[in-house]
Write a protein that holds these residues in place. Structure first.
Motif, mmCIF file in Angstrom:
data_model
loop_
_atom_site.group_PDB
_atom_site.id
_atom_site.type_symbol
_atom_site.label_atom_id
_atom_site.label_comp_id
_atom_site.label_asym_id
_atom_site.label_seq_id
_atom_site.Cartn_x
_atom_site.Cartn_y
_atom_site.Cartn_z
ATOM 1 N N GLY A 1 0.179 4.093 -11.138
ATOM 2 C CA GLY A 1 -1.001 2.800 -10.217
ATOM 3 C C GLY A 1 -0.624 2.736 -9.610
ATOM 4 O O GLY A 1 -0.467 2.201 -8.344
ATOM 5 N N SER A 2 1.012 2.125 -9.578
ATOM 6 C CA SER A 2 1.481 1.117 -8.785
ATOM 7 C C SER A 2 1.617 2.251 -7.934
ATOM 8 O O SER A 2 1.951 1.334 -6.353
ATOM 9 C CB SER A 2 3.003 0.872 -9.203
ATOM 10 N N ALA A 3 2.081 3.801 -7.569
ATOM 11 C CA ALA A 3 2.292 3.957 -6.953
ATOM 12 C C ALA A 3 1.369 4.089 -5.402
ATOM 13 O O ALA A 3 1.163 4.667 -4.465
ATOM 14 C CB ALA A 3 3.202 5.613 -7.323
ATOM 15 N N SER A 4 -0.107 4.663 -6.584
ATOM 16 C CA SER A 4 -1.506 5.611 -5.979
ATOM 17 C C SER A 4 -1.362 3.767 -4.978
ATOM 18 O O SER A 4 -2.049 4.688 -3.887
ATOM 19 C CB SER A 4 -2.079 5.756 -6.530
ATOM 20 N N VAL A 5 -0.872 2.602 -5.471
ATOM 21 C CA VAL A 5 -1.410 1.544 -4.541
ATOM 22 C C VAL A 5 -1.081 0.984 -3.566
ATOM 23 O O VAL A 5 -1.178 1.289 -2.311
ATOM 24 C CB VAL A 5 -2.021 0.608 -5.781
ATOM 25 N N LEU A 6 0.315 1.555 -3.374
ATOM 26 C CA LEU A 6 1.548 1.491 -2.501
ATOM 27 C C LEU A 6 0.643 2.565 -1.694
ATOM 28 O O LEU A 6 0.934 2.130 -0.438
ATOM 29 C CB LEU A 6 3.054 1.412 -3.257
ATOM 30 N N ASP B 1 -6.753 0.736 -10.489
ATOM 31 C CA ASP B 1 -6.320 0.004 -9.562
ATOM 32 C C ASP B 1 -5.825 -0.787 -8.975
ATOM 33 O O ASP B 1 -5.857 -1.740 -10.623
ATOM 34 C CB ASP B 1 -7.645 0.655 -8.963
ATOM 35 N N SER B 2 -5.921 -0.885 -7.787
ATOM 36 C CA SER B 2 -5.251 -2.644 -7.404
ATOM 37 C C SER B 2 -6.596 -3.768 -7.836
ATOM 38 O O SER B 2 -5.562 -5.130 -8.426
ATOM 39 C CB SER B 2 -5.417 -2.476 -6.060
ATOM 40 N N ARG C 1 1.653 3.095 -15.740
ATOM 41 C CA ARG C 1 1.463 1.877 -14.858
ATOM 42 C C ARG C 1 2.764 2.467 -13.210
ATOM 43 O O ARG C 1 1.852 2.059 -12.082
ATOM 44 C CB ARG C 1 3.198 1.055 -14.963
ATOM 45 N N ARG C 2 3.575 3.581 -13.531
ATOM 46 C CA ARG C 2 4.086 3.485 -12.033
ATOM 47 C C ARG C 2 3.552 4.140 -11.801
ATOM 48 O O ARG C 2 3.278 3.812 -10.135
ATOM 49 C CB ARG C 2 5.659 4.898 -12.949
ATOM 50 N N THR D 1 3.943 3.381 -19.568
ATOM 51 C CA THR D 1 4.834 2.566 -18.611
ATOM 52 C C THR D 1 5.099 4.233 -17.255
ATOM 53 O O THR D 1 4.502 3.303 -16.039
ATOM 54 C CB THR D 1 6.644 3.160 -18.899
#
Length: 158
Positions: A149-154, A112-113, A146-147, A143
């Protein structure tokens, strides 16, 4: 009920993970990999395969609801990646339990963030693929994680 309690907090993550896992499956499905998404406790929430799971995979415990935390399943892809917070390859006899010794598992945590492990992504196969192929799958998996995790945070911020 236990499965639902494990999956509910990760609804958003599972939603954003779906297209990424589908993309990953299109890249590794022909190599006989099964993709599992677990929660941070190692419970497999989603299992994807390009073909129906065969008896060998089910016998090895590759199914939704399976508990892969190290305290339950010993050294394994999902549990070890969560416990150490890093991507791992656990190949065949490196698994703690003999039941898993035919599996080749590549797993990576999803963060997470705040940098906490919230899930893990795993690619498992019963086929003994060459190390170069395992490294390639590890890169794809990392990869993808990471995508996700980043999409979930956004998505959680909107």
């Amino acid at each position: 009920n236990e499965f639902k309690r494990a999956a509910d907090p990760l609804d958003l993550l599972m939603h954003v993970a779906k297209p990424e896992i589908e993309r990953l499956m299109s890249q590794v499905g022909d190599m006989s990999y099964v993709i599992m998404l677990s929660d941070s406790n190692g419970v497999a929430l989603d299992v994807r395969s390009s073909m129906p799971l065969d008896k060998g995979m089910r016998r090895a415990g590759v199914c939704a609801g399976a508990a892969w935390a190290e305290e339950h399943a010993g050294t394994n892809g999902i549990g070890t990646s969560i416990a150490h917070g890093t991507a791992v390859t656990i190949h065949r006899s490196q698994h703690f339990f003999l039941n898993y010794s035919n599996l080749s598992c590549i797993a990576t945590p999803i963060f997470d963030s705040a940098g906490n492990v919230v899930a893990a992504l795993d690619a498992s196969s019963l086929i003994d693929l060459p190390r170069e192929m395992q490294r390639f799958v590890l890169e794809l998996l990392t990869t993808t994680a990471r995508r996700v995790g980043s999409a979930s945070v956004l998505n959680s911020m909107s």
